[in-house]
Design a protein around this motif. Structure first.
Motif, mmCIF file in Angstrom:
data_model
loop_
_atom_site.group_PDB
_atom_site.id
_atom_site.type_symbol
_atom_site.label_atom_id
_atom_site.label_comp_id
_atom_site.label_asym_id
_atom_site.label_seq_id
_atom_site.Cartn_x
_atom_site.Cartn_y
_atom_site.Cartn_z
ATOM 1 N N ALA A 596 0.826 -1.204 0.000
ATOM 2 C CA ALA A 596 0.000 0.000 0.000
ATOM 3 C C ALA A 596 0.861 1.256 0.000
ATOM 4 O O ALA A 596 0.458 2.310 -0.509
ATOM 5 N N SER A 600 0.677 4.958 -2.189
ATOM 6 C CA SER A 600 0.716 6.260 -1.508
ATOM 7 C C SER A 600 1.859 7.120 -2.028
ATOM 8 O O SER A 600 1.715 8.341 -2.207
ATOM 9 N N ASN A 624 -11.065 -1.494 -7.306
ATOM 10 C CA ASN A 624 -11.833 -0.397 -6.718
ATOM 11 C C ASN A 624 -11.027 0.423 -5.717
ATOM 12 O O ASN A 624 -11.013 1.657 -5.757
ATOM 13 N N HIS A 625 -10.333 -0.249 -4.796
ATOM 14 C CA HIS A 625 -9.703 0.480 -3.702
ATOM 15 C C HIS A 625 -8.569 1.381 -4.176
ATOM 16 O O HIS A 625 -8.384 2.490 -3.661
ATOM 17 N N ARG A 626 -7.813 0.948 -5.185
ATOM 18 C CA ARG A 626 -6.731 1.803 -5.692
ATOM 19 C C ARG A 626 -7.289 2.970 -6.499
ATOM 20 O O ARG A 626 -6.725 4.074 -6.483
ATOM 21 N N VAL A 628 -10.135 4.504 -5.950
ATOM 22 C CA VAL A 628 -10.626 5.475 -4.963
ATOM 23 C C VAL A 628 -9.461 6.267 -4.366
ATOM 24 O O VAL A 628 -9.541 7.490 -4.172
ATOM 25 N N ALA A 629 -8.349 5.591 -4.097
ATOM 26 C CA ALA A 629 -7.183 6.277 -3.537
ATOM 27 C C ALA A 629 -6.632 7.318 -4.505
ATOM 28 O O ALA A 629 -6.138 8.382 -4.079
ATOM 29 N N GLY A 656 -17.144 0.896 -6.972
ATOM 30 C CA GLY A 656 -15.858 1.561 -6.828
ATOM 31 C C GLY A 656 -15.815 2.871 -7.596
ATOM 32 O O GLY A 656 -15.259 3.868 -7.117
ATOM 33 N N GLU A 659 -17.821 5.487 -5.649
ATOM 34 C CA GLU A 659 -17.079 5.990 -4.498
ATOM 35 C C GLU A 659 -15.977 6.957 -4.935
ATOM 36 O O GLU A 659 -15.732 7.985 -4.283
ATOM 37 N N LYS A 663 -15.667 11.005 -3.843
ATOM 38 C CA LYS A 663 -14.442 11.554 -3.270
ATOM 39 C C LYS A 663 -13.909 12.704 -4.120
ATOM 40 O O LYS A 663 -13.440 13.728 -3.605
#
Length: 725
Positions: A596, A600, A624-626, A628-629, A656, A659, A663
């Motif tokens: 992770a 970042s 999805n999670h990447r 959103v990041a 995703g 979301e 954001k």
């Protein structure tokens, strides 16, 4: 027959009209008499002209363009209908075609040239005033020649002289596709064609593709002439006389050389100089000028080839030829050339080649094979050779250099390269060279490297699936020499192949170090066949090199199908480059073995980079999670100027995407709507799994930026994939 066709125009054009109106009958009568009424027709009001235009032949319709424009009418719908009726195919990228007139006439020219279209098949093509090739040639900006080069033979025929002249002014892109070996008479036609279209024309791009077993002579011939080299007195004489343009230019240059020689002679006489100094002056102007004179001494040309073939030393190669080059500014009868041959003082080291100059003065083999054996630095001017001599010795010839090894790009004969290429003429050259799916041998790579080293007009080079392997180092050697030229305009390099003989990041380091002025770099290799275990030790100099921390000239960098999972440091280094405006990591496995923290770091780096405008990450399994990041790139504390984000083929689902949208909306609200983000690309993601959620996400996204997506069915795509396994 033509008259019968013209009489049948109204019947053919209006057979579907029932009942026939008085205007339609009148228009048909006018169209039959256009030869006599043309000038009066062009003066008709717009509403009358609009009904008449669809009834005209191609010849008359093309001539009606100005009249239609004055009347405020567009002929585009008519040309589009002509395309549908005659070509009967849907052209690729039809939505992007802005001029159907040009598109039709350009394709029409190619189809007629290659014999795949019969002009008698449609009454609109059959006009006794219409010469298909002649009247369509001014609209041709791109032409493809294929197979046995029948098109080249046809275009260089005497009856198509005016067609070739038109192409010399209109043609910009010349393509060769699926070529086959051909005899010498066809190669002569190709020489004449390239000389007129490249050397004395407007062609700026030469592309060759799909040539699994290339004919070396033909391939090197095209490369050499594209680079602006050829002896015009050779193969061009096959049409009874040398090129008229060269002849006129030769007269002008001869007069200028004679005048300069006379002026220098007077100056030398006043200064008390020796006769030898006066004699050397014309030769100096020849060697330092931008182009060699059109008429050369064949004895000097023969010596050059022999020196190259015999791998003679530096001192021995230059002293003998310079004496004969003093005569190169003046035409020499063939008998005189033979008498001068013993004065050169060279043995016949290459008997077959030497005989060729006299047994067949139009032989195309001699010069082709000379180029491949020249010293890579030999194509440079004497001044550039002197300035870069020490550098070349240290980089190109040292055992640890990335430009030696398997590539075989070694010193061969010193100034032999200068002399043999100086024996050729230097003409206009193209700015773009593309080679697709053409295997390049070591010898061909050496030839290309030699040509590249002085190809100052070259701006774009595309090498795709050429099986280069270690020969890429030889190509880079030529480009490195080119980059040192003060007039170098080279800016774009694209390389793709099945595999690389060295890690891709090492290759990029070598390229950026060798070409500091590069504007765009794209590298792509097939992962399935990429050699494993190739490390820096294979090329020590490359291994020690680092990706430059700042490459101010590099604006676009693209990686495709390159495994960068273990190169996180290099990825971050590139993302923080203040000069890059666009970077692509396509199917590069960026997050395959990452943590992770790596994501970042990517986000933080992009947030600090105010010069990066486009970030493309297709095929990297973001999920999805990447995704959103990634929205944090546009947070309130960001300095990013990112305008385009490509997350295609990244297994993104509707929830995703929704979301991510929420954001992104929050960040925009915090920044008062002052976000430069303009485009999001979403091709081939899993948005069909929840149509309602996907539609809501897309609707809200379109209020923020432009969204480019498709109706891709992931389940069907998976089924198709399984079916071909």
């Amino acid at each position: 027959m033509a008259a019968r066709c013209e009489r049948s125009v109204p019947e053919a054009a209006m057979a579907a009209e029932r009942p026939r109106s008085l205007f339609a009958l009148s228009a048909a009568a006018v169209s039959r008499s256009m030869a006599a009424l043309e000038r009066d027709v062009w003066a008709l009001p717009g509403h009358l002209l609009r009904g008449l235009l669809p009834l005209l032949t191609v010849f008359r319709l093309e001539r009606a363009e100005d009249a239609a424009r004055r009347a405020g009418l567009s002929t585009q719908p008519i040309w589009r209908k002509l395309w549908d009726d005659v070509m009967k195919t849907r052209p690729p990228n039809a939505e992007s075609i802005t001029c159907w007139r040009k598109k039709f006439l350009e394709t029409f020219f190619s189809n007629v040239l290659h014999g795949v279209l019969d002009v008698s098949s449609d009454w609109r093509l059959n006009d006794r005033h219409f010469s298909p090739l002649l009247h369509s040639s001014p609209h041709v900006s791109q032409l493809t020649l294929c197979n046995m080069l029948q098109g080249a033979v046809e275009l260089t025929a005497e009856h198509n002289h005016k067609v070739l002249e038109n192409l010399a002014g209109s043609l910009r892109i010349l393509k060769f596709q699926h070529l086959l070996s051909c005899d010498q008479s066809i190669r002569r036609s190709l020489v004449l064609l390239l000389h007129r279209l490249v050397h004395h024309g407007s062609v700026s791009q030469v592309s060759m593709c799909s040539w699994p077993v290339p004919d070396t002579v033909l391939l090197v011939l095209i490369l050499t002439m594209s680079a602006g080299f050829w002896r015009s007195g050779n193969a061009l004489a096959c049409h009874s006389s040398p090129c008229g343009l060269c002849r006129e230019e030769g007269k002008a240059q001869s007069q200028q050389s004679a005048q300069e020689g006379a002026e220098r002679g007077c100056d030398a006489q006043r200064e008390g100089s020796t006769t030898k100094e006066v004699d050397d002056a014309p030769m100096s102007s020849v060697l330092s000028g931008p182009r060699s004179p059109p008429l050369r001494n064949t004895a000097c040309e023969e010596t050059s080839s022999e020196v190259s073939c015999g791998h003679t030393s530096t001192q021995g190669g230059s002293s003998h030829c310079s004496s004969s080059e003093q005569l190169s500014c003046h035409p020499i009868p063939r008998k005189t050339r033979r008498r001068l041959k013993p004065a050169v003082g060279r043995k016949r080291r290459c008997l077959r080649r030497s005989r060729g100059y006299y047994a067949d003065p139009e032989d195309l083999y001699d010069f082709v094979f000379t180029v491949a054996r020249e010293n890579n630095s030999g194509l440079l001017d004497k001044t550039r050779t002197t300035e870069g001599e020490n550098t070349e010795n240290q980089t190109s010839s040292s055992p640890g250099s990335p430009y030696t090894g398997h590539a075989g790009c070694k010193k061969r004969g010193g100034p032999a390269g200068i002399l043999s290429l100086k024996a050729a003429h230097r003409f206009r050259s193209v700015s773009t060279l593309e080679l697709f799916s053409i295997p390049l041998t070591g010898e061909t790579c050496r030839t290309l490297s030699n040509l590249l080293s002085s190809w100052v007009s070259l701006e774009n080079l595309v090498l795709s699936y050429n099986g280069l392997n270690a020969n890429i180092s030889c190509i880079l050697s030529g480009l490195r020499a080119l980059a040192r030229h003060p007039e170098c305009r080279f800016r774009v390099l694209r390389v793709s192949d099945m595999f690389s003989h060295m890690p891709c990041t090492e290759l990029v380091r070598c390229i950026l170090s060798a070409l500091p002025q590069l504007h765009t770099l794209s590298v792509s290799f097939d992962l399935k066949n990429q050699l494993e275990g190739s490390g820096p030790e294979a090329n020590p100099s490359c291994g020690k090199a680092e990706i430059p921390e700042c490459t101010p000239n590099l604006k676009k960098l693209s990686f495709h199908d390159v495994n960068l999972a273990e190169h996180q440091k290099e990825v971050l280094l590139l993302l923080q480059d203040p000069g890059l405006q666009e970077i692509t990591f396509s199917f590069c496995r960026l997050f395959e073995s990452s943590t992770a923290e790596f994501l970042s770091e990517i986000i933080s780096t992009v947030k600090r980079n105010s010069s990066l405008k486009s970030l493309k990450l297709p095929g990297n399994r973001l999920g999805n999670h990447r995704l959103v990041a990634l929205a944090d790139i546009f947070s309130e504390d960001s300095s990013s100027s990112l305008c385009q984000l490509d997350v295609s083929s990244n297994c993104i689902k509707p929830d995703g995407l929704l979301e991510f949208t929420r954001k992104l909306e929050g960040h925009m609200q915090q920044r008062g709507g002052q976000v430069p983000f303009a485009e999001l690309r979403l091709f081939q993601n899993w948005l069909e799994q929840d149509a309602d959620t996907a539609q809501e996400a897309l609707r809200r996204l379109r209020a923020v930026c432009s969204v480019v997506s498709d109706a891709w069915d992931s389940s069907q795509a998976f089924a198709d994939y399984i079916s071909v396994m």
